[in-house]
Design a protein around this motif. Structure first.
Motif, PDB file in Angstrom:
ATOM      1  N   TYR A  98       0.727  -1.127  -0.026  1.00  0.00           N
ATOM      2  CA  TYR A  98      -0.066   0.009  -0.104  1.00  0.00           C
ATOM      3  C   TYR A  98       0.858   1.243  -0.185  1.00  0.00           C
ATOM      4  O   TYR A  98       0.264   2.269  -0.268  1.00  0.00           O
ATOM      5  CB  TYR A  98      -1.095  -0.100   1.371  1.00  0.00           C
ATOM      6  N   ASP A  99       2.049   1.125   0.416  1.00  0.00           N
ATOM      7  CA  ASP A  99       3.040   2.432   0.376  1.00  0.00           C
ATOM      8  C   ASP A  99       3.126   2.834  -0.879  1.00  0.00           C
ATOM      9  O   ASP A  99       2.959   4.274  -1.066  1.00  0.00           O
ATOM     10  CB  ASP A  99       4.403   1.925   1.095  1.00  0.00           C
ATOM     11  N   GLY A 100       3.148   1.930  -1.927  1.00  0.00           N
ATOM     12  CA  GLY A 100       3.316   2.660  -3.197  1.00  0.00           C
ATOM     13  C   GLY A 100       2.136   3.491  -3.439  1.00  0.00           C
ATOM     14  O   GLY A 100       2.264   4.621  -4.278  1.00  0.00           O
ATOM     15  N   ILE A 101       0.927   3.232  -3.236  1.00  0.00           N
ATOM     16  CA  ILE A 101      -0.583   3.932  -3.325  1.00  0.00           C
ATOM     17  C   ILE A 101      -0.355   5.390  -2.659  1.00  0.00           C
ATOM     18  O   ILE A 101      -0.353   6.530  -3.099  1.00  0.00           O
ATOM     19  CB  ILE A 101      -1.557   3.273  -3.030  1.00  0.00           C
ATOM     20  N   VAL A 102       0.241   5.297  -1.344  1.00  0.00           N
ATOM     21  CA  VAL A 102       0.375   6.599  -0.661  1.00  0.00           C
ATOM     22  C   VAL A 102       1.181   7.721  -1.281  1.00  0.00           C
ATOM     23  O   VAL A 102       1.363   8.786  -1.602  1.00  0.00           O
ATOM     24  CB  VAL A 102       0.734   6.324   0.826  1.00  0.00           C
ATOM     25  N   TYR A 103       2.532   6.914  -1.741  1.00  0.00           N
ATOM     26  CA  TYR A 103       3.473   8.015  -2.414  1.00  0.00           C
ATOM     27  C   TYR A 103       3.126   8.547  -3.704  1.00  0.00           C
ATOM     28  O   TYR A 103       3.502   9.412  -3.922  1.00  0.00           O
ATOM     29  CB  TYR A 103       4.993   7.475  -2.187  1.00  0.00           C
ATOM     30  N   ALA A 104       2.491   7.456  -4.663  1.00  0.00           N
ATOM     31  CA  ALA A 104       2.237   7.916  -5.713  1.00  0.00           C
ATOM     32  C   ALA A 104       0.963   8.813  -5.877  1.00  0.00           C
ATOM     33  O   ALA A 104       0.885   9.918  -6.619  1.00  0.00           O
ATOM     34  CB  ALA A 104       1.611   6.694  -6.706  1.00  0.00           C
ATOM     35  N   VAL A 105       0.082   8.674  -4.899  1.00  0.00           N
ATOM     36  CA  VAL A 105      -1.018   9.673  -4.585  1.00  0.00           C
ATOM     37  C   VAL A 105      -0.375  11.008  -4.226  1.00  0.00           C
ATOM     38  O   VAL A 105      -0.893  12.223  -4.787  1.00  0.00           O
ATOM     39  CB  VAL A 105      -2.183   9.059  -3.695  1.00  0.00           C
ATOM     40  N   ALA A 106       0.625  10.830  -3.346  1.00  0.00           N
ATOM     41  CA  ALA A 106       1.175  12.165  -2.819  1.00  0.00           C
ATOM     42  C   ALA A 106       1.853  12.978  -4.095  1.00  0.00           C
ATOM     43  O   ALA A 106       1.750  14.195  -3.992  1.00  0.00           O
ATOM     44  CB  ALA A 106       2.132  11.778  -1.879  1.00  0.00           C
ATOM     45  N   VAL A 107       2.905  12.294  -4.771  1.00  0.00           N
ATOM     46  CA  VAL A 107       3.264  12.875  -5.814  1.00  0.00           C
ATOM     47  C   VAL A 107       2.259  13.498  -7.082  1.00  0.00           C
ATOM     48  O   VAL A 107       2.200  14.713  -7.415  1.00  0.00           O
ATOM     49  CB  VAL A 107       4.149  12.168  -6.568  1.00  0.00           C
ATOM     50  N   SER A 108       1.145  12.826  -7.148  1.00  0.00           N
ATOM     51  CA  SER A 108       0.114  13.252  -8.428  1.00  0.00           C
ATOM     52  C   SER A 108      -0.588  14.156  -7.418  1.00  0.00           C
ATOM     53  O   SER A 108      -1.091  15.105  -8.481  1.00  0.00           O
ATOM     54  CB  SER A 108      -0.928  11.965  -8.405  1.00  0.00           C
ATOM     55  N   LEU A 109      -1.272  14.267  -6.518  1.00  0.00           N
ATOM     56  CA  LEU A 109      -1.804  15.370  -5.904  1.00  0.00           C
ATOM     57  C   LEU A 109      -0.943  16.718  -5.568  1.00  0.00           C
ATOM     58  O   LEU A 109      -1.492  17.683  -5.643  1.00  0.00           O
ATOM     59  CB  LEU A 109      -2.511  14.994  -4.462  1.00  0.00           C
ATOM     60  N   GLY A 110       0.371  16.532  -5.375  1.00  0.00           N
ATOM     61  CA  GLY A 110       1.399  17.896  -5.305  1.00  0.00           C
ATOM     62  C   GLY A 110       1.128  18.677  -6.793  1.00  0.00           C
ATOM     63  O   GLY A 110       1.091  19.567  -6.830  1.00  0.00           O
ATOM     64  N   PHE A 111       1.254  17.733  -7.704  1.00  0.00           N
ATOM     65  CA  PHE A 111       1.275  18.230  -9.101  1.00  0.00           C
ATOM     66  C   PHE A 111      -0.237  18.759  -9.442  1.00  0.00           C
ATOM     67  O   PHE A 111      -0.348  19.995  -9.960  1.00  0.00           O
ATOM     68  CB  PHE A 111       1.441  16.939 -10.126  1.00  0.00           C
ATOM     69  N   ALA A 112      -1.064  18.141  -9.082  1.00  0.00           N
ATOM     70  CA  ALA A 112      -2.361  18.576  -9.546  1.00  0.00           C
ATOM     71  C   ALA A 112      -2.816  19.890  -8.618  1.00  0.00           C
ATOM     72  O   ALA A 112      -3.563  20.739  -8.992  1.00  0.00           O
ATOM     73  CB  ALA A 112      -3.574  17.496  -8.729  1.00  0.00           C
ATOM     74  N   THR A 113      -2.233  20.006  -7.310  1.00  0.00           N
ATOM     75  CA  THR A 113      -2.612  21.283  -6.424  1.00  0.00           C
ATOM     76  C   THR A 113      -1.764  22.474  -7.171  1.00  0.00           C
ATOM     77  O   THR A 113      -2.703  23.413  -7.310  1.00  0.00           O
ATOM     78  CB  THR A 113      -2.148  21.102  -5.102  1.00  0.00           C
ATOM     79  N   ILE A 114      -0.825  22.193  -7.612  1.00  0.00           N
ATOM     80  CA  ILE A 114      -0.154  23.457  -8.291  1.00  0.00           C
ATOM     81  C   ILE A 114      -0.894  23.659  -9.751  1.00  0.00           C
ATOM     82  O   ILE A 114      -1.087  25.020  -9.946  1.00  0.00           O
ATOM     83  CB  ILE A 114       1.278  23.160  -8.576  1.00  0.00           C
ATOM     84  N   GLU A 115      -1.166  22.574 -10.250  1.00  0.00           N
ATOM     85  CA  GLU A 115      -2.081  22.831 -11.671  1.00  0.00           C
ATOM     86  C   GLU A 115      -3.118  23.688 -11.314  1.00  0.00           C
ATOM     87  O   GLU A 115      -3.605  24.494 -11.936  1.00  0.00           O
ATOM     88  CB  GLU A 115      -2.222  21.406 -12.245  1.00  0.00           C
ATOM     89  N   SER A 139      -9.293  14.869  -8.312  1.00  0.00           N
ATOM     90  CA  SER A 139      -9.581  13.386  -8.138  1.00  0.00           C
ATOM     91  C   SER A 139      -8.935  12.476  -9.028  1.00  0.00           C
ATOM     92  O   SER A 139      -8.636  11.351  -8.828  1.00  0.00           O
ATOM     93  CB  SER A 139     -10.914  13.150  -7.779  1.00  0.00           C
ATOM     94  N   GLY A 140      -9.074  12.897 -10.351  1.00  0.00           N
ATOM     95  CA  GLY A 140      -8.462  12.127 -11.471  1.00  0.00           C
ATOM     96  C   GLY A 140      -6.998  12.014 -11.292  1.00  0.00           C
ATOM     97  O   GLY A 140      -6.555  10.695 -11.409  1.00  0.00           O
ATOM     98  N   HIS A 141      -6.095  12.918 -10.816  1.00  0.00           N
ATOM     99  CA  HIS A 141      -4.785  12.575 -10.804  1.00  0.00           C
ATOM    100  C   HIS A 141      -4.623  11.701  -9.599  1.00  0.00           C
ATOM    101  O   HIS A 141      -3.592  11.014  -9.507  1.00  0.00           O
ATOM    102  CB  HIS A 141      -3.901  14.007 -10.435  1.00  0.00           C
ATOM    103  N   ALA A 142      -5.356  11.763  -8.401  1.00  0.00           N
ATOM    104  CA  ALA A 142      -5.244  11.033  -7.288  1.00  0.00           C
ATOM    105  C   ALA A 142      -5.528   9.617  -7.602  1.00  0.00           C
ATOM    106  O   ALA A 142      -4.651   8.607  -7.330  1.00  0.00           O
ATOM    107  CB  ALA A 142      -6.175  11.277  -6.227  1.00  0.00           C
ATOM    108  N   LEU A 143      -6.533   9.164  -8.769  1.00  0.00           N
ATOM    109  CA  LEU A 143      -6.934   7.935  -9.013  1.00  0.00           C
ATOM    110  C   LEU A 143      -5.649   7.279  -9.961  1.00  0.00           C
ATOM    111  O   LEU A 143      -5.515   5.855  -9.840  1.00  0.00           O
ATOM    112  CB  LEU A 143      -8.209   7.867  -9.747  1.00  0.00           C
ATOM    113  N   PHE A 144      -5.275   8.196 -10.927  1.00  0.00           N
ATOM    114  CA  PHE A 144      -4.032   7.716 -11.499  1.00  0.00           C
ATOM    115  C   PHE A 144      -2.948   7.241 -10.914  1.00  0.00           C
ATOM    116  O   PHE A 144      -2.074   6.542 -11.118  1.00  0.00           O
ATOM    117  CB  PHE A 144      -3.848   8.770 -12.821  1.00  0.00           C
ATOM    118  N   GLY A 145      -2.746   7.919  -9.853  1.00  0.00           N
ATOM    119  CA  GLY A 145      -1.802   7.786  -8.520  1.00  0.00           C
ATOM    120  C   GLY A 145      -2.026   6.625  -8.012  1.00  0.00           C
ATOM    121  O   GLY A 145      -0.996   5.741  -7.781  1.00  0.00           O
ATOM    122  N   VAL A 146      -3.323   6.136  -7.574  1.00  0.00           N
ATOM    123  CA  VAL A 146      -3.532   5.060  -7.068  1.00  0.00           C
ATOM    124  C   VAL A 146      -3.110   3.816  -7.928  1.00  0.00           C
ATOM    125  O   VAL A 146      -2.552   2.731  -7.624  1.00  0.00           O
ATOM    126  CB  VAL A 146      -4.981   4.797  -6.876  1.00  0.00           C
TER     127      VAL A 146
END
Length: 230
Positions: A98-115, A139-146
């Motif tokens: 599950y750590d992969g999901i947490v970290y991928a979502v973190a990167v994706s949402l960091g990008f999505a937040t600035i965007e 939420s799309g970026h979060a799900l792609f991160g998942v």
């Protein structure tokens, strides 16, 4: 709109979703400072991604297929994957699927937040607009991160050819769905909502199934059960 309201409207959806997926880690929550680090790295990749995308548009043009799958989804998902693989994949804190999901979502949402911040800063926004952006691109970026994190987590705890296969899926699957999402928004000018809403419902269903499966593979699951019995 006041500056504070703009910042809140842009940042709140990403932080809310990151908190949601962080709390979904049932057995061994990641250090908060590591999650924040990956979230901030998502901030930093925005500028190089924008530069590469601008160059590719000038080179390849703006054909809807090329833009959706190569310029938009391709560049964004490849850069996010590169950051995850080189920063966190071999880190000692990456110790359950599950750590992969947490970290991928973190990167994706960091990008999505600035965007999102850049969008609201340069556009006259309404509450309805911000709600749509929270439900769709953020939420799309979060799900792609998942998706990316799920397969990266499987790769981390596999061996041999299975590791390579899951690493390939960790970039191919989110890129495919991100491309489909972008293509709908770019190419479908009328009634696009009738396509994008079912897609998002499907992606949420698929994403939550992956969350459950990743948690079910945690090596800490049995330890938690033993502790509960004691």
């Amino acid at each position: 709109m006041p500056l504070l309201s703009i910042l809140t409207a842009a940042i709140a959806p990403g932080l809310a979703l990151l908190t949601y997926f962080y709390l979904k880690d049932r057995y061994d929550a990641e250090p908060v400072h590591m999650v924040i680090k990956l979230f901030l790295l998502g901030f930093l990749i925005v500028l190089p991604i924008m530069i590469v995308q601008r160059g590719l548009i000038m080179w390849w043009g703006d054909n809807p297929y090329v833009f959706s799958f190569a310029v938009s989804a391709g560049v964004e998902e490849c850069v996010k994957w590169f950051v995850l693989y080189h920063i966190i994949y071999n880190h000692t804190e990456f110790d359950e699927p599950y750590d992969g999901i947490v970290y991928a979502v973190a990167v994706s949402l960091g990008f999505a937040t600035i965007e999102n911040l850049l969008y609201v800063w340069n556009t006259d926004i309404t509450f309805a607009t911000m709600l749509v952006r929270a439900l769709l691109p953020v939420s799309g970026h979060a799900l792609f991160g998942v998706m990316m994190g799920y397969y990266m987590g499987k790769a981390k705890f596999s061996k041999g050819s299975a590791t390579r296969r899951f690493l390939m899926l960790s970039i191919a699957v989110p890129l495919l769905w991100h491309g489909i999402y972008d293509y709908i928004l770019v190419a479908v000018h009328t009634y696009w909502i009738w396509y994008i809403v079912p897609l998002m419902i499907f992606l949420w269903y698929r994403g939550m199934r992956k969350v459950q499966r990743a948690n079910a593979r945690s090596p800490f699951r049995m330890i938690k059960r033993e502790e509960a019995r004691d």
